[in-house]
Design an enzyme around this catalytic site. Structure first.
Site, PDB file in Angstrom:
ATOM      1  N   GLU A 175       0.790  -1.226   0.000  1.00 42.04           N
ATOM      2  CA  GLU A 175       0.000   0.000   0.000  1.00 42.04           C
ATOM      3  C   GLU A 175       0.829   1.285   0.000  1.00 42.04           C
ATOM      4  OE1 GLU A 175      -4.070  -1.594   2.155  1.00 42.04           O
ATOM      5  OE2 GLU A 175      -2.714  -0.324   3.305  1.00 42.04           O
ATOM      6  N   GLU A 362      -5.801  -8.338   1.019  1.00 41.65           N
ATOM      7  CA  GLU A 362      -6.408  -7.952   2.301  1.00 41.65           C
ATOM      8  C   GLU A 362      -7.880  -7.640   2.094  1.00 41.65           C
ATOM      9  OE1 GLU A 362      -4.628  -4.749   4.485  1.00 41.65           O
ATOM     10  OE2 GLU A 362      -2.584  -5.484   4.188  1.00 41.65           O
TER      11      GLU A 362
END
Length: 452
Positions: A175, A362
């Site tokens: 991320e 995720e």
């Protein structure tokens, strides 16, 4: 599909035998033992010491004590029928000051984790960078210093050489939009820097590092599966007003397009004027150095965002309409429960022709879990997982290149600036005793994966 869930016929067989199922974690959130066996300080170690930066003043000194309890937790993964375990390697455990000598005790620690996974029949998936650059490198500028490409490349090479004989799946970075945006623009995450002058070089250097890390892994481990992960949000305008629609498109650049397009060879999106300033940090030849052909892209989604035009917000001219103001179902993070979002981001990323394979690395939800009579009943999380997995199946059945799904996360943990308040885990942790209790959602996921 929903009737299958209701009839308890909803299981992994619907996805095919080659679909990857797993659970994800991150070293700074679970390990603890911050000054053990030669580990150096990370930016999060320093950030959590600053007053007011983390909810309730929580720190990650012990966290889930995974450093000492890794064998117990891997055994729980095996018990829950979860075949793949995503974890990250802590850069300051491997190279305490980020650039100097390699710490043999750090190498030995991750060798023990990998070997224990293999012994238990659990496949290790490694993330190389999950937000914990060594503090000594941050003193030198961290992600704003172009030297980070060299620092990071050396670190990747050490990990590839040490663990590549057993680790077949690698994620270079986690991320980048979050750690550059929250850490180097908004200042709400470590290291707490603010402003466009920090954000833009951090973005460019993160892109260069993703590509450099991919190339090092490819050269060192030609048979490995190499990916990287991106945070993704389904963006919708607050209204069909032209200003709101345009604001949503600008938000999409920052939330979804910025990094995937840069690392794929498309270059930085030029939809937003301020992003053109990034060219001042680019050197001749950088366009080629930014690009790497990943084997898979990890997309991480939790919710959708509603965006409204706002002249008051600099650079982007857009603001989020908070979910708690929209009369929608919320998680403990005050995020909207909106399962269709994961379908929409899969479709969005699947439309990029250069992406070979997508994996949800995720997805999960925090709810206010409590132990009662030795059990944790969490029906909202079960419903969240069921509904989101159903949306993944919908995308797969429509031909999208979606090849895996990993739940965030294994155990309740240190949730960055939110401290220990949000509980995302399939396993409940009493942070005073470190007692583990499998939640109802963990039992549901286990059953789902066992095809019962």
């Amino acid at each position: 599909m929903i009737s299958d869930i209701e009839n308890q016929a909803f299981n992994k067989q619907l996805f095919g035998d080659d679909f990857e199922w797993g659970v994800s974690t991150a070293a700074p959130q679970i390990e603890g033992s911050l000054d053990t066996d030669g580990r150096g300080r990370s930016i999060w170690d320093v950030f959590t010491q600053k007053k007011g930066k983390v909810l309730n003043g929580h720190k990650a000194d012990i966290a889930c004590d995974f450093y000492n309890r890794y064998a117990e937790d891997i055994a729980l993964i095996k018990q829950l029928n979860i075949p793949n375990f995503r974890f990250s390697i802590a850069w300051p455990r491997i190279m305490p000051d980020g650039t100097g000598e390699v710490n043999p005790e750090g190498i030995a620690y991750y060798n023990r984790i990998i070997d224990e996974c293999i012994r238990q029949g659990v496949e290790p998936w490694v993330t190389l960078y999950h937000w914990d650059i060594p503090h000594e490198l941050e003193v030198k500028g961290g992600w704003t210093n172009r030297e980070v490409v060299t620092w990071f490349s050396n670190y990747v090479k050490v990990c590839a050489d040490a663990f590549g004989d057993r680790v077949k799946h690698w994620m270079v970075m986690n991320e980048p939009a979050v750690f550059t945006g929250a850490g180097y623009f908004l200042g709400i995450h470590a290291p707490g820097r603010t402003g466009i002058k920090n954000f833009l070089p951090a973005v460019h250097h993160a892109v260069l590092c993703m590509a450099a890390g991919g190339r090092i892994l490819r050269e060192t481990l030609p048979n490995a599966q190499i990916g990287t992960t991106f945070s993704c949000s389904h963006i919708e305008p607050y209204s069909l007003n032209a200003r709101d629609v345009a604001a949503a498109k600008r938000a999409d650049v920052f939330f979804n397009r910025l990094f995937i397009e840069a690392v794929s060879g498309m270059g930085y999106p030029d939809d937003i004027k301020v992003l053109k300033r990034i060219k001042q940090y680019m050197l001749p030849g950088d366009e080629a150095l930014m690009k790497f052909d990943f084997d898979f892209i990890g997309i991480q989604n939790y919710t959708r965002e509603i965006v409204k035009a706002s002249f008051l917000i600099p650079y982007i001219g857009a603001r989020l309409v908070k979910a708690e103001h929209r009369k929608v179902q919320l998680t403990d993070m005050k995020w909207e429960v909106y399962p269709q979002a994961i379908y929409n981001v899969i479709k969005k990323f699947d439309a990029y022709p250069f992406i070979k394979k997508l994996i949800i690395t995720e997805n999960g939800a925090a709810f206010p879990d409590q132990i009662s009579d030795g059990k944790v009943d969490d029906p909202k999380r079960i419903k969240y997982l069921q509904d989101h997995i159903a949306q993944v199946l919908k995308a797969k059945n429509e031909g999208c290149k979606i090849a895996g799904y990993f739940v965030w996360t294994l155990t309740d943990n240190f949730e960055w600036a939110e401290g220990y308040h949000p509980r995302f885990g399939l396993i409940y942790i009493d942070f005073k005793t470190q007692q583990r209790t499998i939640k109802g959602s963990g039992l549901w996921y286990s059953k789902f994966l066992s095809n019962i």
